[in-house]
Design an enzyme around this catalytic site. Sequence first.
Site, PDB file in Angstrom:
ATOM      1  N   TYR A 142       0.863  -1.187   0.000  1.00 21.74           N
ATOM      2  CA  TYR A 142       0.000   0.000   0.000  1.00 21.74           C
ATOM      3  C   TYR A 142       0.891   1.225   0.000  1.00 21.74           C
ATOM      4  O   TYR A 142       1.810   1.326   0.811  1.00 21.74           O
ATOM      5  CB  TYR A 142      -0.891  -0.015   1.252  1.00 21.74           C
ATOM      6  CG  TYR A 142      -1.808   1.175   1.381  1.00 21.74           C
ATOM      7  CD1 TYR A 142      -2.911   1.317   0.549  1.00 21.74           C
ATOM      8  CD2 TYR A 142      -1.581   2.156   2.348  1.00 21.74           C
ATOM      9  CE1 TYR A 142      -3.765   2.418   0.675  1.00 21.74           C
ATOM     10  CE2 TYR A 142      -2.425   3.252   2.481  1.00 21.74           C
ATOM     11  CZ  TYR A 142      -3.514   3.367   1.634  1.00 21.74           C
ATOM     12  OH  TYR A 142      -4.357   4.450   1.761  1.00 21.74           O
ATOM     13  N   ASP A 237       9.386   2.623  -0.320  1.00 23.73           N
ATOM     14  CA  ASP A 237       8.356   3.317   0.446  1.00 23.73           C
ATOM     15  C   ASP A 237       8.611   2.987   1.914  1.00 23.73           C
ATOM     16  O   ASP A 237       8.282   1.896   2.389  1.00 23.73           O
ATOM     17  CB  ASP A 237       6.963   2.842   0.004  1.00 23.73           C
ATOM     18  CG  ASP A 237       5.852   3.524   0.789  1.00 23.73           C
ATOM     19  OD1 ASP A 237       6.139   4.071   1.876  1.00 23.73           O
ATOM     20  OD2 ASP A 237       4.697   3.491   0.325  1.00 23.73           O
ATOM     21  N   LYS A 265       4.377   9.790   8.481  1.00 24.24           N
ATOM     22  CA  LYS A 265       4.078  10.374   9.793  1.00 24.24           C
ATOM     23  C   LYS A 265       5.176  10.246  10.855  1.00 24.24           C
ATOM     24  O   LYS A 265       5.252  11.086  11.750  1.00 24.24           O
ATOM     25  CB  LYS A 265       2.781   9.770  10.297  1.00 24.24           C
ATOM     26  CG  LYS A 265       2.685   8.253  10.051  1.00 24.24           C
ATOM     27  CD  LYS A 265       1.290   7.814   9.596  1.00 24.24           C
ATOM     28  CE  LYS A 265       1.333   6.427   8.970  1.00 24.24           C
ATOM     29  NZ  LYS A 265       0.250   6.148   8.078  1.00 24.24           N
TER      30      LYS A 265
HETATM   31  N1  HOZ Z   1      -1.746   2.783   5.732  1.00 21.94           N
HETATM   32  C1  HOZ Z   1      -1.844   3.043   7.105  1.00 21.94           C
HETATM   33  C2  HOZ Z   1      -2.370   1.817   7.737  1.00 21.94           C
HETATM   34  N2  HOZ Z   1      -1.794   0.695   7.204  1.00 21.94           N
HETATM   35  C3  HOZ Z   1      -2.539   4.322   7.349  1.00 21.94           C
HETATM   36  C4  HOZ Z   1      -3.802   4.317   8.110  1.00 21.94           C
HETATM   37  C5  HOZ Z   1      -4.947   4.855   7.343  1.00 21.94           C
HETATM   38  O1  HOZ Z   1      -5.074   4.546   6.140  1.00 21.94           O
HETATM   39  O2  HOZ Z   1      -5.742   5.541   7.974  1.00 21.94           O
END
Ligand code: HOZ
Length: 424
Positions: A142, A237, A265
């Site tokens: 992701y 990433d 973050k």
């Molecule tokens: N991709 C993160 C969680 N695997 C970020 C959380 C979100 O999407 O709010």
Amino acid sequence: MSRSEELFERAQKVIPGGVNSPVRAFRSVGMTPRFIASAKGSRITDAEGRTYIDYIGSWGPMILGHAHPAVLEAVEKAAGDGLSFGAATGREVEMAELLCGIVPGLEMARMVNSGTEAVMSAIRAARGFTGRDKLIKFAGCYHGHSDALLVQAGSGVMTQGIPDSAGVPAGCTADTLTASFNDLGSVENLFEANPGQIAAVIVEPVGANMGVVPPAEGFLAGLRRLCDRNGALLIFDEVITGFRLALGGAQEFYDIRADLCTFGKIIGGGMPVGAYGGRKEIMEKVAPLGPVYQAGTLSGNPVAMAAGLAQLRILKDTPDFYGTLNAKADLFFTKMGKILKEAGVKATLNHVGSLGCVFFTEEAVTDYASAKQSDTGRFTEYFRFMLENGIYLAPSQFEAMFLSSAHTTEDLEETLDAVRRFVR
Ligand code: HOZ
């Protein structure tokens, strides 16, 4: 009706699904999300006043625990100086110097506001530099919610079973090619089928949005080789692995150099921050130096920079911070794996450093397809039990557990006791 239920009822009338990000919705575990009132150290407290040991840590950035005094102090000081100027500040220079001094191969960095923005911008820079359009990503990885990357994605889209989002025009993903994580052959095939057309390969060095999936021996080195051989850039990433596996992230942990890398973050200490950067000759293509346009009023926001600087300096200056955290996590996950095994639970525990995940399948989990074999019904039972017993896990099979330096031995033993009671 509890306070969380009341808030959720109101939220659903004015916010889609009642949440501002789908992974918070608790839909896949069939529950009402806990609305959070506050957090301190390893603990998080909901709107009802119930306190849990938190293993989400705002999806990674709270590596020092919540509300660390040095980070709070830095935020208060910066806020007093003004919230946003839309102009250059000293703090963003300090941040870029710090990042470039720490992260292997990072010669120039650009601040943005989120991991999604960082990845979107890094890909634009890679395309601008190479003059090529195509991109290889991995199923189950992701990289945020920008159009081109919502192809067989992990995280919330995997949880909800909508890996290819509606609303993304086919043209936006036409240049996104998908390979299998840990399968170099699948990458080689895509290079062969698209000669001279691939700008970059983007990978989460540890798959951390399909549960936790470590790279197989030689996988990342193999990607480096394939990119070099084909004139493509390698993008790590590091939104999850950066400043998490080691101070220098996965590049240091696995001793592999990417051409570009992205952060999220964690470099804001929990404030909305992201960054991308890499080799100077690539980053010099970014405006105003070059023709790759990318911008943002809040990029390098002074309060966010102050929080991030305070956190990163602690990570850098604490002797053996990562050795201590990773050893604590190794012991914890090893004990958890043993409890599951001895109880005869059909489970596989994957972990790397302070990231871990229990899959409810006996088969090895090495990619998207094997991650999807996990029994999500069993995960739901596990999640609910743990929550009832004061342990706050991500409400999805396909997310990671994050340990922080604030988790005490007592916290970890309390968590293991809850696992023992679950499998009994
Ligand atoms: N991709 C993160 C969680 N695997 C970020 C959380 C979100 O999407 O709010």
